[in-house]
Design an enzyme around this catalytic site. Structure first.
Site, short mmCIF file in Angstrom:
data_model
loop_
_atom_site.label_atom_id
_atom_site.label_comp_id
_atom_site.label_asym_id
_atom_site.label_seq_id
_atom_site.Cartn_x
_atom_site.Cartn_y
_atom_site.Cartn_z
N ASP A 1 0.79 -1.55 0.36
CA ASP A 1 0.14 -0.55 0.25
C ASP A 1 0.94 1.34 0.21
O ASP A 1 1.54 0.97 0.85
CB ASP A 1 -1.01 -0.05 1.30
CG ASP A 1 -1.36 1.00 1.56
OD1 ASP A 1 -1.38 2.40 0.81
OD2 ASP A 1 -2.63 1.18 1.95
N TYR B 1 -8.92 15.51 -4.03
CA TYR B 1 -8.07 15.35 -5.56
C TYR B 1 -7.02 16.21 -5.96
O TYR B 1 -6.36 15.71 -6.40
CB TYR B 1 -9.07 14.25 -6.26
CG TYR B 1 -8.19 13.64 -7.78
CD1 TYR B 1 -8.21 11.95 -7.18
CD2 TYR B 1 -8.18 13.95 -8.98
CE1 TYR B 1 -7.52 11.73 -8.13
CE2 TYR B 1 -8.08 13.74 -9.88
CZ TYR B 1 -7.59 12.12 -9.90
OH TYR B 1 -6.65 11.18 -10.70
N1 LIG Z 1 -8.40 7.49 -15.62
C1 LIG Z 1 -7.99 9.25 -15.39
O1 LIG Z 1 -9.37 9.80 -16.48
C2 LIG Z 1 -7.42 9.89 -14.74
C3 LIG Z 1 -7.14 11.44 -15.10
C4 LIG Z 1 -6.14 11.46 -14.45
C5 LIG Z 1 -5.02 11.23 -13.70
N2 LIG Z 1 -5.29 10.04 -13.98
C6 LIG Z 1 -4.78 9.09 -12.03
O2 LIG Z 1 -4.40 8.37 -13.34
C7 LIG Z 1 -3.05 7.36 -12.39
C8 LIG Z 1 -3.85 5.49 -12.50
O3 LIG Z 1 -5.74 6.07 -12.80
P1 LIG Z 1 -6.00 4.58 -13.37
O4 LIG Z 1 -7.54 5.52 -14.10
O5 LIG Z 1 -5.80 3.50 -14.30
O6 LIG Z 1 -6.82 4.50 -12.37
P2 LIG Z 1 -7.31 2.74 -12.26
O7 LIG Z 1 -8.07 1.42 -12.60
O8 LIG Z 1 -8.67 2.38 -10.53
O9 LIG Z 1 -5.62 1.77 -11.44
C9 LIG Z 1 -6.10 2.08 -10.23
C10 LIG Z 1 -4.57 1.44 -9.73
O10 LIG Z 1 -3.95 2.46 -8.58
C11 LIG Z 1 -3.55 0.64 -7.56
N3 LIG Z 1 -3.68 1.94 -6.29
C12 LIG Z 1 -5.08 2.27 -5.40
N4 LIG Z 1 -4.63 2.30 -4.12
C13 LIG Z 1 -3.74 2.28 -3.82
C14 LIG Z 1 -2.58 1.50 -3.22
N5 LIG Z 1 -2.89 2.32 -2.07
N6 LIG Z 1 -1.42 1.50 -2.82
C15 LIG Z 1 -0.72 0.52 -4.18
N7 LIG Z 1 -1.64 0.76 -5.93
C16 LIG Z 1 -2.86 1.35 -5.19
C17 LIG Z 1 -4.65 -0.65 -7.99
O11 LIG Z 1 -4.36 -1.60 -7.50
P3 LIG Z 1 -5.34 -2.44 -7.10
O12 LIG Z 1 -5.73 -3.44 -8.44
O13 LIG Z 1 -4.86 -3.14 -6.54
O14 LIG Z 1 -6.60 -1.56 -6.61
C18 LIG Z 1 -4.96 -0.08 -9.39
O15 LIG Z 1 -3.55 -1.01 -10.07
C19 LIG Z 1 -4.60 8.01 -10.81
O16 LIG Z 1 -2.71 8.06 -10.37
C20 LIG Z 1 -5.14 8.74 -11.51
O17 LIG Z 1 -5.26 9.50 -10.14
C21 LIG Z 1 -6.32 9.43 -14.51
#
Ligand SMILES: NC(=O)c1ccc[n+]([C@@H]2O[C@H](COP(=O)([O-])OP(=O)(O)OC[C@H]3O[C@@H](n4cnc5c(N)ncnc54)[C@H](OP(=O)(O)O)[C@@H]3O)[C@@H](O)[C@H]2O)c1
Length: 242
Positions: A59, A153
């Site tokens: 984590d 956020y």
């Molecule tokens: N999607 C968007 O539109 C978007 C836009 C801007 C920025 N972002 C950023 O891009 C990044 C990835 O987002 P995503 O959309 O790919 O999210 P996602 O599909 O929800 O995946 C989140 C990832 O983070 C991991 N995670 C969550 N909490 C954690 C913790 N405490 N320790 C270690 N790993 C943790 C999850 O692991 P588990 O699988 O084990 O839960 C998963 O691999 C994030 O930082 C997000 O804020 C996303």
């Protein structure tokens, strides 16, 4: 063996980054927190890209757990060092500040902001000694413009952008670069439940982005070609004003 660590590599953007780094020849350490099945799928994709990888569960918001996992990894890989770190793990817990529970503030800041500190600090010293390192931090349009309903956020991502700029100045002399990437709306589990049709109308390119598109940018930032880029936050958002 060139080693890269991607936090939150089990799904979404993190998974696409793992695959991209595998295609670039890295041994990829896939961090996740709970979803082992998805993390194993990422590992399979890394192997399909003709590279190697391994899972490292922790984590990112738990300093003791992060330090123990990274020390354990180094102990098991005495001659290796992690030269690429992608601080990608993140969650959102949206609400108007008026209604936001303290726990939702703390969780989002703990993973987004403290996670950056927890994972980056233990890996920095080796990068500095070896005079070689690439750090990419996953920010967001929310950290640039602020988005109503996302004070926690926006604060976490805005803080991460500021930390990127500060750290870049601290380590540039040792040839370590530190950059942030600020995606707009990218099609992953994180945006499930958002009204894609309505939101798309606000995006000049008229669609959500794909995780692989973000991964291409990260791949460029960690490559030798990006050696003169540091302390920057690069948007990838289909033209959203930020
Ligand atoms: N999607 C968007 O539109 C978007 C836009 C801007 C920025 N972002 C950023 O891009 C990044 C990835 O987002 P995503 O959309 O790919 O999210 P996602 O599909 O929800 O995946 C989140 C990832 O983070 C991991 N995670 C969550 N909490 C954690 C913790 N405490 N320790 C270690 N790993 C943790 C999850 O692991 P588990 O699988 O084990 O839960 C998963 O691999 C994030 O930082 C997000 O804020 C996303």
């Amino acid at each position: 063996m060139k080693c890269a660590l991607v936090t939150g590599g089990s799904r979404g953007i993190g998974r696409a980054i793992c695959v991209k780094l595998a295609q670039m020849g890295y041994h990829v350490i896939v961090n996740y927190v709970s979803n082992e099945g998805e993390a194993i799928k990422t590992l399979q994709l890394i192997e399909e890209a003709s590279s190697t990888g391994e899972l490292l569960k922790f984590d990112v918001s738990d300093n003791a757990a992060v330090v123990a996992a990274l020390e354990g990894w180094q102990e098991a890989h005495k001659d290796e060092f992690i030269e690429v770190l992608v601080n990608n793990a993140g969650i959102r817990k949206d609400n108007l500040l008026l209604w936001m529970e303290e726990d939702d503030w703390d969780k989002v800041m703990g993973i987004g902001m403290k996670g950056f500190y927890n994972v980056t600090r233990p890996l920095l010293q080796k990068m500095l000694v070896k005079k070689c390192g690439r750090i990419v931090n996953m920010a967001s349009v929310s950290g640039l413009s602020g988005i109503a309903g996302q004070c926690n956020y926006s604060a976490a991502k805005g803080g991460m952008i500021a930390a990127t700029k500060a750290l870049a100045q601290e380590v540039a002399r040792k040839k370590v670069t530190v950059n942030a990437v600020a995606p707009g709306f990218i099609r992953t589990d994180m945006v499930d439940g958002l009204n894609e049709q309505e939101l798309t109308k606000t995006i000049p390119l008229n669609r959500f982005g794909e995780p692989e598109e973000v991964a291409e940018l990260v791949g460029f930032l960690v490559s030798d070609k990006a050696g003169y880029i540091t302390g920057q936050c690069i948007s990838i958002n289909g033209g959203l004003y930020s």
